[in-house]
Design an enzyme around this catalytic site. Sequence first.
Site, mmCIF file in Angstrom:
data_model
loop_
_atom_site.group_PDB
_atom_site.id
_atom_site.type_symbol
_atom_site.label_atom_id
_atom_site.label_comp_id
_atom_site.label_asym_id
_atom_site.label_seq_id
_atom_site.Cartn_x
_atom_site.Cartn_y
_atom_site.Cartn_z
ATOM 1 N N GLY A 128 0.992 -0.883 -0.346
ATOM 2 C CA GLY A 128 0.202 0.065 -0.357
ATOM 3 C C GLY A 128 0.774 1.464 0.477
ATOM 4 O O GLY A 128 0.727 1.783 0.635
ATOM 5 N N SER A 130 1.528 3.600 -3.195
ATOM 6 C CA SER A 130 0.311 4.646 -3.863
ATOM 7 C C SER A 130 -0.881 5.284 -3.347
ATOM 8 O O SER A 130 -1.500 4.441 -2.793
ATOM 9 C CB SER A 130 0.509 4.361 -5.846
ATOM 10 O OG SER A 130 1.045 3.934 -6.140
ATOM 11 N N SER A 162 -2.353 -4.176 -5.421
ATOM 12 C CA SER A 162 -2.882 -5.058 -6.143
ATOM 13 C C SER A 162 -2.641 -6.088 -5.415
ATOM 14 O O SER A 162 -2.221 -6.248 -3.482
ATOM 15 C CB SER A 162 -1.300 -5.824 -6.917
ATOM 16 O OG SER A 162 -0.864 -4.522 -7.702
ATOM 17 N N GLU A 245 15.386 -5.974 -4.720
ATOM 18 C CA GLU A 245 15.040 -6.292 -5.812
ATOM 19 C C GLU A 245 15.422 -5.707 -7.103
ATOM 20 O O GLU A 245 14.789 -5.814 -8.520
ATOM 21 C CB GLU A 245 13.366 -6.655 -5.805
ATOM 22 C CG GLU A 245 13.161 -7.611 -5.625
ATOM 23 C CD GLU A 245 13.831 -9.453 -6.559
ATOM 24 O OE1 GLU A 245 13.801 -9.145 -7.975
ATOM 25 O OE2 GLU A 245 14.590 -9.887 -5.910
ATOM 26 N N THR A 384 6.779 4.737 -13.193
ATOM 27 C CA THR A 384 7.023 4.663 -14.716
ATOM 28 C C THR A 384 8.189 4.693 -15.689
ATOM 29 O O THR A 384 9.863 5.338 -14.970
ATOM 30 C CB THR A 384 6.749 5.767 -15.147
ATOM 31 O OG1 THR A 384 6.551 7.516 -14.742
ATOM 32 C CG2 THR A 384 4.734 6.688 -14.158
#
Length: 399
Positions: A128, A130, A162, A245, A384
């Site tokens: 959590g 955004s 997600s 990652e 992005t």
Amino acid sequence: MNFTFDTELDSFREQVRDFVRSHLPEHIGRRMRQKSFAPDDLHTAEWHGILAKKGWSVPAWPEEYGGTGWSALKQFVFNDECAALDAPVFPWGPRDMVGPVIYTFGSDYLKETYLPMIREGRYYWCQGFSEPGSGSDLASLRTTAVRDGDRYRVNGQKIWTSGAAVARYGFFLVKTDTRCKPQQGISFLIIDMKAPGVTVRPIAQIDGDDHLCEVFLDDVEVPLENLVGEEGKGWTYAKYLLDHERTGSSYIFWNKRELAKAREIAESEHRCGQPVMAMEPFRRRFAGVEAELTALEWSVLRELAGEKTRWNATAVASSLKVRGAQLQQKITDLQMEALGRKGLRYIAPEEMVDFPATALWPDYFVGKSSVALITRAATIYGGTVQIQRSLIARLAFGV
Ligand SMILES: Cc1cc2nc3c(=O)[nH]c(=O)nc-3n(C[C@H](O)[C@H](O)[C@H](O)COP(=O)(O)OP(=O)(O)OC[C@H]3O[C@@H](n4cnc5c(N)ncnc54)[C@H](O)[C@@H]3O)c2cc1C
């Protein structure tokens, strides 16, 4: 240049291959072939549980928390082989994001409470970060956590979370201080998604799925011990998490598997009496993408081998992410082109499992239009490409 692994890694690869072949349930393999990108979270957790019994569920973690002690190259071979055999592999929230943050910065309580359940794949977790209006400019987030005795009261809204609808826990960025510089007032909290005041609303997606969610937090009580590390250091932990990652964000294993699928489709589908793969313009494009993917794989391997570069870690992470995301889109474009008109047929996620494959509509076609649509998001999530390019310009070239 011909890159080869040494014989020890080759025999390890055989060992992994044998294990995956004999233990990956067929329903998970089939689901992966169909949905490619996002198998059901429960399937991912099921496979994770199978790996846990073998001691292979958290290969990169320190051994004291259940890690394997494998070298980075061994982990690469493991993931490579799992992906090639249709086992779920990608940066997975609990294992690759919150787990490392907990064992690096968390209290003994957090380590003892959450690391075993992540290692065993008991629950799904969501991220959590955004919020509406705070995506690229994440530090502007407005969800607050105010201390009230032995707990925080959390209020605000998250979006694009997600898997929130199936998650048991979430790791959240919240504001614990609104008076200082934005980054300094952010803290990292673990929230029980079943707690009173948490409302999850799935968002209908263009690919037919509803994996992305809005999460509303209305006066949610979170025990103080669920604060990870220090109050106000959440931004540092979030950056650690995103850099941690860094080779995973290239989606190298996903890309390799999907290019192999594109080849299979192009060799099986015919146009004007010949396999699509035999058509010169397609072959050229395929070869170009294959070359780009090989270059990306070698970049990942150089990074894993610890080769020194002049770039700092974040710039490397950003460049791997940009390339990996673009390749996801190019590869699914190849799949759609090879499928031709068949690619236009849409099969809803709930119909995929029982879809009766035929010679005209073979298994490899199921789900491909959905995957092509959802990979448009690859250049958005996790930062992005525009933001990544700005980071590369600043950190690698000093622009
Ligand atoms: C499939 C998917 C899954 C996701 N999963 C999660 C999740 O699990 N958890 C979570 O917290 N978030 C998740 N996200 C959210 C994701 O991290 C954000 O969408 C992303 O960070 C972009 O933020 P935004 O959507 O608010 O777009 P904005 O930040 O509003 O950007 C809109 C456009 O403006 C451009 N732009 C913005 N600022 C600049 C700038 N300074 N310079 C140049 N261009 C700029 C962007 O590149 C973009 O093209 C997910 C998103 C997607 C699509």
